[in-house]
Design a protein around this motif. Structure first.
Motif, PDB file in Angstrom:
ATOM      1  N   SER A  28       0.816  -1.219   0.000  1.00 11.10           N
ATOM      2  CA  SER A  28       0.000   0.000   0.000  1.00 11.10           C
ATOM      3  C   SER A  28       0.849   1.269   0.000  1.00 11.10           C
ATOM      4  CB  SER A  28      -0.943  -0.003   1.210  1.00 11.10           C
ATOM      5  OG  SER A  28      -0.180  -0.068   2.392  1.00 11.10           O
ATOM      6  N   GLY A  29       2.185   1.117   0.020  1.00 12.60           N
ATOM      7  CA  GLY A  29       3.052   2.305  -0.023  1.00 12.60           C
ATOM      8  C   GLY A  29       3.040   3.084   1.287  1.00 12.60           C
ATOM      9  N   ASP A  30       2.875   2.362   2.412  1.00 14.75           N
ATOM     10  CA  ASP A  30       2.832   3.046   3.704  1.00 14.75           C
ATOM     11  C   ASP A  30       4.085   2.833   4.536  1.00 14.75           C
ATOM     12  OD1 ASP A  30       0.285   4.342   3.667  1.00 14.75           O
ATOM     13  OD2 ASP A  30      -0.597   2.340   3.620  1.00 14.75           O
ATOM     14  N   VAL A  31       5.091   2.215   3.963  1.00 19.52           N
ATOM     15  CA  VAL A  31       6.307   1.972   4.733  1.00 19.52           C
ATOM     16  C   VAL A  31       7.499   2.107   3.801  1.00 19.52           C
ATOM     17  CG1 VAL A  31       6.364  -0.541   4.305  1.00 19.52           C
ATOM     18  CG2 VAL A  31       7.354   0.348   6.399  1.00 19.52           C
ATOM     19  N   TYR A  32       8.628   2.499   4.381  1.00 14.83           N
ATOM     20  CA  TYR A  32       9.861   2.586   3.589  1.00 14.83           C
ATOM     21  C   TYR A  32      10.937   1.831   4.365  1.00 14.83           C
ATOM     22  CZ  TYR A  32      12.735   4.683  -0.069  1.00 14.83           C
ATOM     23  OH  TYR A  32      13.519   4.879  -1.189  1.00 14.83           O
ATOM     24  N   ALA A  68      17.943   6.029   5.374  1.00 18.37           N
ATOM     25  CA  ALA A  68      17.521   5.608   6.728  1.00 18.37           C
ATOM     26  C   ALA A  68      16.772   6.741   7.436  1.00 18.37           C
ATOM     27  CB  ALA A  68      18.728   5.179   7.556  1.00 18.37           C
ATOM     28  N   HIS A  69      17.129   7.995   7.117  1.00 21.08           N
ATOM     29  CA  HIS A  69      16.507   9.138   7.792  1.00 21.08           C
ATOM     30  C   HIS A  69      15.050   9.314   7.390  1.00 21.08           C
ATOM     31  CE1 HIS A  69      18.374  10.304   4.063  1.00 21.08           C
ATOM     32  NE2 HIS A  69      17.768  11.467   4.038  1.00 21.08           N
ATOM     33  N   PHE A  70      14.630   8.722   6.253  1.00 24.05           N
ATOM     34  CA  PHE A  70      13.200   8.807   5.945  1.00 24.05           C
ATOM     35  C   PHE A  70      12.545   7.418   5.907  1.00 24.05           C
ATOM     36  CE2 PHE A  70      15.123   9.717   1.575  1.00 24.05           C
ATOM     37  CZ  PHE A  70      14.869   8.462   1.023  1.00 24.05           C
ATOM     38  N   SER A  71      13.262   6.421   6.460  1.00 28.64           N
ATOM     39  CA  SER A  71      12.707   5.055   6.473  1.00 28.64           C
ATOM     40  C   SER A  71      12.062   4.743   7.806  1.00 28.64           C
ATOM     41  CB  SER A  71      13.808   4.028   6.209  1.00 28.64           C
ATOM     42  OG  SER A  71      14.362   4.238   4.942  1.00 28.64           O
ATOM     43  N   GLY A 124      27.589 -17.419  11.144  1.00 26.47           N
ATOM     44  CA  GLY A 124      27.149 -16.752  12.365  1.00 26.47           C
ATOM     45  C   GLY A 124      26.269 -15.529  12.105  1.00 26.47           C
ATOM     46  N   ILE A 125      25.864 -15.332  10.834  1.00 24.16           N
ATOM     47  CA  ILE A 125      25.130 -14.101  10.475  1.00 24.16           C
ATOM     48  C   ILE A 125      23.629 -14.364  10.374  1.00 24.16           C
ATOM     49  CG2 ILE A 125      24.830 -12.398   8.606  1.00 24.16           C
ATOM     50  CD1 ILE A 125      27.845 -12.651   8.071  1.00 24.16           C
ATOM     51  N   SER A 126      22.829 -13.433  10.908  1.00 25.11           N
ATOM     52  CA  SER A 126      21.356 -13.575  10.878  1.00 25.11           C
ATOM     53  C   SER A 126      20.720 -12.326  10.282  1.00 25.11           C
ATOM     54  CB  SER A 126      20.833 -13.819  12.298  1.00 25.11           C
ATOM     55  OG  SER A 126      21.427 -14.990  12.816  1.00 25.11           O
ATOM     56  N   PHE A 127      19.469 -12.469   9.889  1.00 24.62           N
ATOM     57  CA  PHE A 127      18.735 -11.402   9.174  1.00 24.62           C
ATOM     58  C   PHE A 127      17.649 -10.860  10.100  1.00 24.62           C
ATOM     59  CE2 PHE A 127      15.945  -9.570   5.996  1.00 24.62           C
ATOM     60  CZ  PHE A 127      16.740  -9.295   4.892  1.00 24.62           C
ATOM     61  N   LEU A 128      17.793  -9.618  10.531  1.00 19.68           N
ATOM     62  CA  LEU A 128      16.916  -9.071  11.561  1.00 19.68           C
ATOM     63  C   LEU A 128      16.188  -7.822  11.055  1.00 19.68           C
ATOM     64  CD1 LEU A 128      16.359  -9.738  14.583  1.00 19.68           C
ATOM     65  CD2 LEU A 128      18.210  -8.166  15.177  1.00 19.68           C
ATOM     66  N   LEU A 129      14.886  -7.760  11.362  1.00 23.74           N
ATOM     67  CA  LEU A 129      14.075  -6.600  10.956  1.00 23.74           C
ATOM     68  C   LEU A 129      13.976  -5.650  12.152  1.00 23.74           C
ATOM     69  CD1 LEU A 129      11.224  -8.669   9.227  1.00 23.74           C
ATOM     70  CD2 LEU A 129      13.340  -7.785   8.203  1.00 23.74           C
ATOM     71  N   ILE A 130      14.391  -4.404  11.973  1.00 21.18           N
ATOM     72  CA  ILE A 130      14.457  -3.478  13.115  1.00 21.18           C
ATOM     73  C   ILE A 130      13.645  -2.222  12.825  1.00 21.18           C
ATOM     74  CG2 ILE A 130      15.986  -2.156  14.634  1.00 21.18           C
ATOM     75  CD1 ILE A 130      18.224  -4.080  14.067  1.00 21.18           C
ATOM     76  N   ASP A 131      12.766  -1.900  13.771  1.00 20.79           N
ATOM     77  CA  ASP A 131      12.013  -0.640  13.717  1.00 20.79           C
ATOM     78  C   ASP A 131      13.013   0.488  13.982  1.00 20.79           C
ATOM     79  OD1 ASP A 131      10.509   1.604  14.251  1.00 20.79           O
ATOM     80  OD2 ASP A 131       8.942   0.505  15.333  1.00 20.79           O
ATOM     81  N   LEU A 132      13.156   1.407  13.023  1.00 18.07           N
ATOM     82  CA  LEU A 132      14.207   2.421  13.145  1.00 18.07           C
ATOM     83  C   LEU A 132      13.922   3.453  14.242  1.00 18.07           C
ATOM     84  CD1 LEU A 132      15.204   2.990   9.394  1.00 18.07           C
ATOM     85  CD2 LEU A 132      16.165   1.407  11.065  1.00 18.07           C
ATOM     86  N   LYS A 133      12.725   3.376  14.836  1.00 16.99           N
ATOM     87  CA  LYS A 133      12.434   4.306  15.944  1.00 16.99           C
ATOM     88  C   LYS A 133      12.775   3.683  17.309  1.00 16.99           C
ATOM     89  CE  LYS A 133       8.307   5.085  14.104  1.00 16.99           C
ATOM     90  NZ  LYS A 133       8.655   4.611  12.743  1.00 16.99           N
ATOM     91  N   THR A 134      13.348   2.494  17.315  1.00 12.11           N
ATOM     92  CA  THR A 134      13.679   1.826  18.582  1.00 12.11           C
ATOM     93  C   THR A 134      14.746   2.631  19.336  1.00 12.11           C
ATOM     94  OG1 THR A 134      13.373  -0.236  17.356  1.00 12.11           O
ATOM     95  CG2 THR A 134      14.258  -0.430  19.576  1.00 12.11           C
ATOM     96  N   PRO A 135      14.548   2.829  20.668  1.00 10.25           N
ATOM     97  CA  PRO A 135      15.570   3.566  21.429  1.00 10.25           C
ATOM     98  C   PRO A 135      16.950   2.922  21.271  1.00 10.25           C
ATOM     99  CG  PRO A 135      13.599   3.174  22.762  1.00 10.25           C
ATOM    100  CD  PRO A 135      13.399   2.422  21.482  1.00 10.25           C
TER     101      PRO A 135
END
Ligand SMILES: Cc1cc2nc3c(=O)[nH]c(=O)nc-3n(C[C@H](O)[C@H](O)[C@H](O)COP(=O)(O)OP(=O)(O)OC[C@H]3O[C@@H](n4cnc5c(N)ncnc54)[C@H](O)[C@@H]3O)c2cc1C
Length: 401
Positions: free
Chosen positions: A121-125, A165-168, A186-197
């Motif tokens: 829906s184009g609501d996330v970057y 990243a500044h507008f994602s 030893g590498i993993s794929f992680l999804l991170i909310d960029l607003k996390t403290p």
């Protein structure tokens, strides 16, 4: 692949053309023609996705079961051709070609339900957090760690060149979850909310004078463990899957076609030694050569997108497309500057970036943005993997050297 247009395909072309004519806002087309992909910015890139979503066309290459339109290869080709002819914005590559396919291929049902709809829906970057200050070409040596603490991974480290990243809203990161095994394992794929403290950004202004890049710092960033895609240690293979898509997308065929047309238009309008630049034999020879190379590459990309069987390893094929496509981007940008002559000294200002309808003072509208685009095109042979590294990939995987 059969490239003859059937009556159905011709009808489809008319449908796409009519939809674009009726729905692509003029100012969006104007700014897309003037500004480069990242300079175009989040809102303008996603605006076109939102419009296409109303028609179910927002993820042209995705399978139907995940919200793609279920088009044939020919229909996808027609759609893309009509989009570039109309100056529609380039769609969000990190969403549609990078993280989206990883999630629908390897994600859990919960991850698919949560993350795919906002992409459609184009609501996330999404931003890509792979490279580190000492791990670019040698990505396997990355040092950002994610240590499990209860229901969360605690992430520490630093990523660099994180485009947009500044507008994602979200980032997909490669992190080290196991220090005891071989680097890749030893590498993993992680999804991170960029607003996390704990997550902060340092802006990096690039050679075009604009801000699209960042260094990303992660300081005890707590990420729910359900945001890990696949199993711990599978990140390297997901990264390779994603980079193959990135390298195919990095061929930037449609953008180069649009820019080549622009080079031709500039050369018709600008004068050199009393005649239009286009009449200069040396210039028109170069233009013709680039056009031929571009057409050849376009067919190669279409064969890959159509999953046509190749005798070569698919990762090596993606590297070939990446090398040729990024070099062509640079050649097209050079042609534009050559046609502009001394006007290349004009460089757009922040004001024009915010108001892409403003023409440069006393000059034709096409002058704006050309020098900046030429400069940022220098990076095309670096991001997604440098030329030298791609050549090593090809020599190993295609020729066993
Ligand atoms: C505009 C831009 C946007 C980017 N966006 C992102 C992003 O959004 N997310 C992200 O994660 N990364 C991003 N990158 C990072 C990009 O993927 C890396 O810059 C790239 O992989 C090269 O790594 P490096 O910069 O560390 O250079 P290095 O790896 O240090 O390479 C320096 C030079 O040495 C050469 N070299 C290195 N190793 C070898 C070798 N084994 N054999 C031969 N030559 C070698 C390289 O070809 C290069 O010329 C971006 C980069 C740019 C320029």
């Amino acid at each position: 692949m059969d490239l003859t247009l059937s009556p159905d395909d011709e009808a489809f072309r008319q449908e796409v053309r009519a939809f674009i004519r009726d729905n692509l806002p003029r100012e969006l087309a104007r700014s897309a023609a003037r500004l480069g992909y990242l300079a175009h910015g989040r809102e303008r890139i996603l605006a076109w996705t939102k419009i296409l979503h109303t028609k179910g066309w927002s993820a042209p290459h995705w399978p139907k079961e995940y919200g793609g339109p279920g088009w044939t290869d020919m229909q996808r080709h027609i759609f893309e051709e009509e989009c570039w002819k109309a100056d529609a914005p380039v769609m969000c590559i990190s969403n549609l070609s990078l993280v989206g396919p990883v999630i629908y291929t390897y994600g859990t049902p919960e991850q698919k339900a949560k993350f795919l709809p906002p992409i459609l829906s184009g609501d996330v970057y999404w931003a890509q957090g792979f490279s580190e200050p000492n791990a670019g070409s040698d990505l396997a040596s990355l040092k950002t760690t994610a240590v499990l603490d209860g229901d969360h991974y605690v992430v520490n480290g630093s990523k660099i060149w994180t485009s947009g990243a500044h507008f994602s809203d979200w980032g997909f990161f490669l992190v080290r979850t196991n220090m005891e095994v071989k680097a890749q394992a030893g590498i993993s794929f992680l999804l991170i909310d960029l607003k996390t403290p704990g997550l902060t950004l340092r802006p990096i202004v690039s050679i075009d004078g604009l801000y699209h890049l960042n260094q990303t710092f992660l300081d005890n960033v707590r990420v729910p463990k359900e945001n890990l895609v696949g199993e711990p240690g599978q990140g390297w293979s997901f990264g390779k899957f994603l980079l193959e898509n990135e390298r195919t997308a990095s061929a930037f065929i449609n953008q180069s076609k649009r820019e080549l047309e622009k080079a031709r238009d500039i050369a018709k309008a600008e004068m050199k030694n009393g005649r239009p630049v286009i009449e200069d034999p040396e210039f028109s020879r170069k233009l013709a050569r680039v056009q031929i190379e571009l057409q050849a590459l376009e067919f190669s990309v279409m064969r890959v997108l159509a999953n046509e069987k190749s005798q070569y390893n698919s990762i090596a094929v993606a590297s070939v497309l990446k090398i040729c496509g990024s070099e062509l981007q640079q050649k097209v940008a050079e042609l534009q500057l050559e046609a502009l002559g001394p006007k290349t000294l004009y460089h757009f200002t922040e004001h024009e970036l915010e108001n892409p309808d403003t023409d440069p003072p006393g000059m034709a509208a096409y002058v704006a943005g050309r020098t900046a685009e030429y400069m940022i095109a220098r990076a095309a042979t670096i991001y997604g993997g440098s030329q030298q590294v791609q050549k090593t990939v090809i020599s190993k995987l295609a020729f066993g050297l």
